[in-house]
Design a protein around this motif. Structure first.
Motif, short mmCIF file in Angstrom:
data_model
loop_
_atom_site.label_atom_id
_atom_site.label_comp_id
_atom_site.label_asym_id
_atom_site.label_seq_id
_atom_site.Cartn_x
_atom_site.Cartn_y
_atom_site.Cartn_z
N VAL A 249 0.81 -0.98 -0.10
CA VAL A 249 0.24 0.05 -0.02
C VAL A 249 0.72 1.56 -0.13
O VAL A 249 1.92 1.38 0.60
CB VAL A 249 -0.66 -0.01 1.31
N GLY A 250 0.26 2.27 -0.55
CA GLY A 250 1.19 4.10 -0.53
C GLY A 250 1.88 3.76 -1.96
O GLY A 250 1.27 3.41 -2.99
N GLY A 251 3.09 4.08 -2.35
CA GLY A 251 3.96 4.12 -3.63
C GLY A 251 5.42 3.61 -3.78
O GLY A 251 5.61 3.33 -2.08
N ASN A 252 5.02 2.65 -4.72
CA ASN A 252 5.66 1.86 -5.08
C ASN A 252 7.04 2.27 -6.09
O ASN A 252 6.42 2.27 -7.62
CB ASN A 252 5.72 0.97 -5.03
N ILE A 253 8.22 2.67 -5.60
CA ILE A 253 8.61 3.14 -7.31
C ILE A 253 10.31 2.29 -7.69
O ILE A 253 11.27 2.27 -6.34
CB ILE A 253 10.07 4.69 -6.63
N PRO A 254 9.87 2.15 -9.18
CA PRO A 254 11.70 0.94 -9.06
C PRO A 254 12.83 1.98 -9.71
O PRO A 254 12.48 3.38 -9.89
CB PRO A 254 10.88 1.27 -10.35
N GLY A 255 13.36 1.39 -10.15
CA GLY A 255 15.01 2.37 -10.47
C GLY A 255 16.09 2.52 -10.37
O GLY A 255 17.29 2.93 -10.38
N GLY A 256 15.98 2.53 -8.77
CA GLY A 256 17.23 3.05 -7.43
C GLY A 256 17.48 4.19 -7.96
O GLY A 256 18.22 4.82 -7.23
N GLY A 257 16.91 5.44 -8.79
CA GLY A 257 17.26 6.98 -8.59
C GLY A 257 16.92 8.05 -7.80
O GLY A 257 15.71 7.11 -6.16
N PRO A 258 16.70 9.05 -7.31
CA PRO A 258 16.67 10.22 -6.74
C PRO A 258 15.13 9.53 -6.21
O PRO A 258 14.66 9.09 -6.82
CB PRO A 258 16.97 11.18 -6.97
N VAL A 259 14.70 9.70 -4.79
CA VAL A 259 13.76 9.50 -4.35
C VAL A 259 13.49 11.31 -3.71
O VAL A 259 14.47 11.54 -2.64
CB VAL A 259 13.45 8.71 -3.54
N ARG A 260 12.31 11.86 -3.90
CA ARG A 260 11.99 12.98 -3.30
C ARG A 260 10.61 12.51 -2.95
O ARG A 260 9.63 13.22 -3.50
CB ARG A 260 12.05 14.30 -4.68
N LEU A 261 10.21 13.35 -1.57
CA LEU A 261 8.91 12.50 -0.93
C LEU A 261 7.76 14.09 -0.02
O LEU A 261 8.72 14.77 1.13
CB LEU A 261 8.61 12.25 0.02
N ALA A 262 6.83 14.44 -0.68
CA ALA A 262 6.75 15.89 -0.16
C ALA A 262 5.50 15.60 0.96
O ALA A 262 4.90 14.84 0.78
CB ALA A 262 5.68 16.95 -1.33
N VAL A 263 5.82 16.29 1.98
CA VAL A 263 5.26 15.61 3.93
C VAL A 263 4.10 16.23 4.23
O VAL A 263 4.79 17.38 4.38
CB VAL A 263 5.95 14.89 4.35
N VAL A 264 3.08 16.30 4.37
CA VAL A 264 2.49 17.50 4.93
C VAL A 264 2.19 16.79 6.31
O VAL A 264 1.33 15.94 6.36
CB VAL A 264 1.29 17.71 4.00
N ILE A 265 2.85 17.52 7.47
CA ILE A 265 1.53 16.78 8.58
C ILE A 265 -0.05 18.32 9.27
O ILE A 265 0.33 18.49 8.47
CB ILE A 265 2.64 17.23 10.54
N ASP A 266 -0.49 17.15 9.60
CA ASP A 266 -1.93 18.21 10.57
C ASP A 266 -2.66 17.51 9.44
O ASP A 266 -3.27 18.59 9.04
CB ASP A 266 -1.51 18.58 11.29
N TYR A 267 -2.49 16.91 8.34
CA TYR A 267 -3.01 17.64 7.27
C TYR A 267 -4.31 16.89 6.94
O TYR A 267 -5.35 15.73 7.69
CB TYR A 267 -2.72 15.76 6.28
N SER A 268 -5.03 17.78 6.66
CA SER A 268 -6.76 18.08 6.45
C SER A 268 -7.65 18.05 5.49
O SER A 268 -8.54 17.62 4.59
CB SER A 268 -7.36 19.10 7.27
N GLY A 269 -6.93 17.93 4.21
CA GLY A 269 -6.90 17.72 2.63
C GLY A 269 -7.21 18.69 1.85
O GLY A 269 -6.78 19.03 2.50
#
Length: 269
Positions: A249-269
């Protein structure tokens, strides 16, 4: 189900003489359906443009601030990747200016109107047991309203973070962090270089504690997100107790390349 990719994070586990059993925390041995597979990340053309999502034009990533990488062992649920030497030195806070120089980076912002705390850990703790989320901390972030912070992760790191209002993150009766989790697996050497991420409410739900909102989205190479709003009112591609037995479940990223994740806490939509 045909098991080909092993994007595992934290698993149902019994640790130590106290036989602490928690049921969840895995992104394991899963061939994701086409709807959740992301394209291999495409590096930006230059580290001097594109902001924090850019990458070095020569493909040489910085290790400044990290400790030594540790070796891997085990397989499937018991897989142990890099936990840093000293422990936790595989997860570091970095500046916005240096973010483009690192391979795996998460940007943390918030919709919070009061101070929050984010605590990070490795799947395996300093004692070498699969108990990293039982009171251990590789890094703490203090997130005031409007803050933007960046965290870099070494390759082959598996673990999570938990975020809650105030100066501490609540724990359940067994001592595990029991606010909403973000889970990560960066360029797993035991998983063909794949990376993965998800948001999980399983720990707070199991502990009977509040579920905080959180969103994690790919910032390069795809548009997959995983999110939960407060009290799990809206769940999108994320874990609740109903998904405890599922993997991938969630994101699955192939390739072994760079990863950039944008995280929002207290997310309300």
């Amino acid at each position: 189900m045909h098991f080909t990719k092993s994007l595992m994070l934290l698993a149902a586990v019994t640790t130590g003489a106290s036989a602490r059993v928690v049921g969840h925390e895995r992104r394991q041995a899963y061939a994701p359906p086409a709807s959740t597979v992301s394209a291999s990340p495409t590096p930006s053309s230059s580290a001097s443009n594109g902001g924090w999502t850019a990458t070095p034009p020569n493909g040489e990533y910085s290790n400044q601030g990290f400790g030594e990488s540790t070796g891997s062992s085990g397989s499937d649920i018991t897989y142990q990747g890099n936990t840093g030497n000293p422990w936790g030195s595989n997860i570091i806070e970095i500046s916005a200016e240096s973010a483009p120089l690192y391979k795996n980076v998460a940007q943390f912002t918030g919709q919070n109107t009061e101070p929050w705390t984010v605590v990070f850990w490795n799947k395996y703790g300093p004692d070498g047991q699969m108990d990293g989320w039982f009171g251990n901390s590789a890094l703490n972030l203090n997130m005031n309203p409007g803050d933007v912070k960046y965290v870099a992760f070494q390759d082959d790191s598996q673990g999570g973070w938990s975020a809650a209002p105030g100066t501490t993150v609540p724990t359940g009766m067994t001592g595990g962090y029991s606010a909403t989790w973000g889970e990560f697996d960066f360029s797993s050497s035991g998983n063909g270089g794949w990376s993965g991420f998800d948001v999980s409410a399983i720990q707070p739900q199991n502990a009977g504690l509040p579920v905080q909102g959180m969103q994690i989205c790919q910032a390069i190479g795809g548009s997959v997100c995983s999110s939960i709003t407060s009290d799990a009112a809206v769940v999108d591609n994320a874990y609740t107790t109903a998904e405890t037995a599922l993997g991938g479940v969630g994101g699955n990223i192939p390739g072994g390349g760079p990863v950039r994740l944008a995280v929002v806490i207290d997310y309300s939509g």
